[in-house]
Design a protein around this motif. Sequence first.
Motif, short mmCIF file in Angstrom:
data_model
loop_
_atom_site.label_atom_id
_atom_site.label_comp_id
_atom_site.label_asym_id
_atom_site.label_seq_id
_atom_site.Cartn_x
_atom_site.Cartn_y
_atom_site.Cartn_z
N ARG A 24 1.00 4.15 -2.94
CA ARG A 24 0.68 5.77 -2.59
C ARG A 24 1.94 6.50 -3.14
NH1 ARG A 24 -1.15 3.38 1.97
NH2 ARG A 24 0.83 3.63 3.35
N ARG A 25 3.10 5.99 -3.06
CA ARG A 25 4.25 6.71 -3.71
C ARG A 25 4.41 6.70 -5.22
NH1 ARG A 25 5.54 5.01 1.39
NH2 ARG A 25 6.95 6.01 2.78
N HIS B 116 1.72 6.95 -6.93
CA HIS B 116 0.21 7.50 -7.43
C HIS B 116 0.53 8.31 -8.56
CE1 HIS B 116 -3.77 9.00 -7.05
NE2 HIS B 116 -3.58 9.92 -7.15
N GLY C 78 0.87 -1.16 -0.01
CA GLY C 78 0.11 0.00 0.03
C GLY C 78 0.65 1.23 0.01
N ALA C 79 1.84 1.22 0.76
CA ALA C 79 2.80 2.24 0.61
C ALA C 79 3.48 2.44 -0.64
CB ALA C 79 3.81 2.11 1.87
N GLY D 272 -3.53 2.93 -7.11
CA GLY D 272 -3.82 2.49 -5.53
C GLY D 272 -4.26 1.10 -5.50
N THR E 250 -3.54 -2.76 -4.98
CA THR E 250 -2.16 -3.74 -4.50
C THR E 250 -2.70 -5.16 -5.05
OG1 THR E 250 -3.08 -3.74 -2.37
CG2 THR E 250 -1.64 -2.10 -2.92
#
Length: 206
Positions: free
Chosen positions: A75-76, A78, A71-72, A125, A127
């Motif tokens: 987000r990076r 995006h 998830g991280a 977003g 995963t």
Amino acid sequence: VRGLEESMDCVGFPPCPHGYTARKLLYGRRELLGELDGWADDPLKHAVEISILADSRAVLGDKGLLEEIKGALARRLHKNRPYLVQSLMYKPAVSALGIPKSFDFKSKAVAPLEYPVRALALTNGITSTPTSERIRQLRKHGAISGEMERDLLQSHEVIMWFKIAAQLRTHGVLDTSALTPVESGMMKQALKTVKLFQTHIERNFT
């Protein structure tokens, strides 16, 4: 980790010739989260590491930990245009003249579909790991239409079937001259769909 790799060697899974093994990519949680910023800043340089993490599955331990890290990563990345552009480097083996008599199946059929599906999913977003689930999630997120979702799922199924056949018969090279007219038509249509999907990304996300 060393014992696991040695066991895999014994049952027929040799190490990656480029050195991307579990022994090399051994991180603690905090260390790996710290690496993600650098990967996102230069996705072209770290495309392999991003792909390995995005496609990874939890085998032992806390599965939530992997989901947190994936998830991280999403987000990076995006709306990361360089990563999307990099995912389009492999083009499907189809043109106005049709498909060639033979071609490397991974670089001309599998990669042109799976790489941009993975990249578009991550930058939106998503995963999920299986390609088919990523395609479904892309439609739910509005990144592709319902019609494109259906066509991509069908194309993915066709490509996976031919991938197994190519691996068993010709070590990864598909000899299209040996296909029946129906099989050739299926392959051509699947690759045309992949080409349309890549064009969709180029026009709308890069």
